[in-house]
Design an enzyme around this catalytic site. Structure first.
Site, short mmCIF file in Angstrom:
data_model
loop_
_atom_site.label_atom_id
_atom_site.label_comp_id
_atom_site.label_asym_id
_atom_site.label_seq_id
_atom_site.Cartn_x
_atom_site.Cartn_y
_atom_site.Cartn_z
CG HIS A 1 -1.74 1.21 1.40
ND1 HIS A 1 -1.71 2.01 2.52
CD2 HIS A 1 -2.66 1.79 0.56
CE1 HIS A 1 -2.56 3.01 2.38
NE2 HIS A 1 -3.15 2.90 1.20
CG HIS B 1 -2.26 8.54 0.36
ND1 HIS B 1 -3.02 9.20 1.32
CD2 HIS B 1 -2.91 7.38 0.11
CE1 HIS B 1 -4.07 8.47 1.62
NE2 HIS B 1 -4.05 7.37 0.91
#
Length: 276
Positions: free
Chosen positions: A5, A41
């Protein structure tokens, strides 16, 4: 698939693969006109993770291509699948189609290098909202008149990650030009800071296994607690997105799972629905 991730720095590619991942998720940030700009992100993200790591998009895609091109000194055979988490909420929706075209060009020329031999990893385009479907439509239509349409048909899949209605997801995929079971991944999940039930995952698995379903693969995100990993595997997911790939590999070695699951290799087709 063990899906590392938030892999947004070049050095994190090897870091996550060394921990046991055979897939990575990369966050793609866009400028205000919808052009891919960098990997990023941002906050909020996950507990015990730094959310602001970033690379210029061209630099990261260049490194990703090298890591997935046989014969390149930086080739990693373990890396078989890349999920692009497309942060398409930061620009006007009227730019969605042009953004999809721009990302298709990036993949064709910077990742595949205009060649059948470079950048062999399978790709999943993951959109946060169903109403962003024109991105997928544009990406696909870019290749309609391209000599690389075969790569689109062989290597690219689709996902909506916003935990929206799955019946509507099917309709929207069809509107984007994606047929039922045409390389469709279905994710479900939430940040690792919050526990989430497996109810929606189990519903997705039931659709996947139905004779009339539209899903090829189901994955759960983002988990690393041993108990959560065991529960997800018992729910028969195809992939787990995690910050700690080594936890997944450890669970796969346990007696309850070692004969039921194995790591996917490049020769395992991510677009085929597995039948026990």
């Amino acid at each position: 698939w063990i899906m590392g991730h938030m892999v947004n720095k070049i050095e994190q590619i090897n870091e996550f693969l060394d921990l046991g991942a055979n897939s990575i998720e990369v966050d793609i940030a866009f400028d205000e006109l919808g052009y891919p700009e960098y990997t990023y992100h941002g906050v909020p993200c996950d507990c015990k993770r730094y959310c602001t790591k970033s690379e210029k998009i061209d630099d990261f895609i260049e490194a990703l291509s090298a890591a997935t091109t046989p014969g390149n000194p930086k080739f990693r055979k373990e890396l078989t699948l890349v999920v692009f988490d497309l942060k398409t909420g930061g620009f006007d929706a009227s730019r969605m189609y042009k953004s999809g075209k721009a990302f298709a060009e990036l993949i064709q020329f910077s990742y595949w290098k205009g060649s059948d031999d470079a950048g062999r990893a399978y790709i999943v385009l993951s959109l946060p909202k169903l109403d962003h479907y024109e991105f997928i439509k544009a990406f696909r239509e870019h290749f309609d008149t391209s000599t690389f349409k075969n790569l689109l048909e062989e290597r690219v899949g689709y996902d909506f990650s916003g935990n929206e209605d799955m019946g509507l997801t099917r309709v929207v995929l069809n509107k984007a030009g994606v047929n039922d079971r045409e390389h469709v991944w279905q994710g479900d999940g939430i940040t690792n800071c919050i526990l989430r039930s497996l109810d929606r995952v189990k519903a997705a698995v039931a659709i996947r296994d139905s004779a009339t379903g539209y899903i090829n693969k189901v994955y759960f995100w983002t988990i690393q607690a041993y108990s959560s990993v065991r529960d997800a595997l018992n729910a028969e997911v195809d992939g787990i997105m995690t910050n700690e790939p080594d936890v997944i590999t450890n669970v796969l070695k346990e007696d309850a799972f070692k004969d039921r699951f194995r790591l996917a290799t490049y020769w395992d087709n991510p677009w085929e629905t597995f039948k026990r």
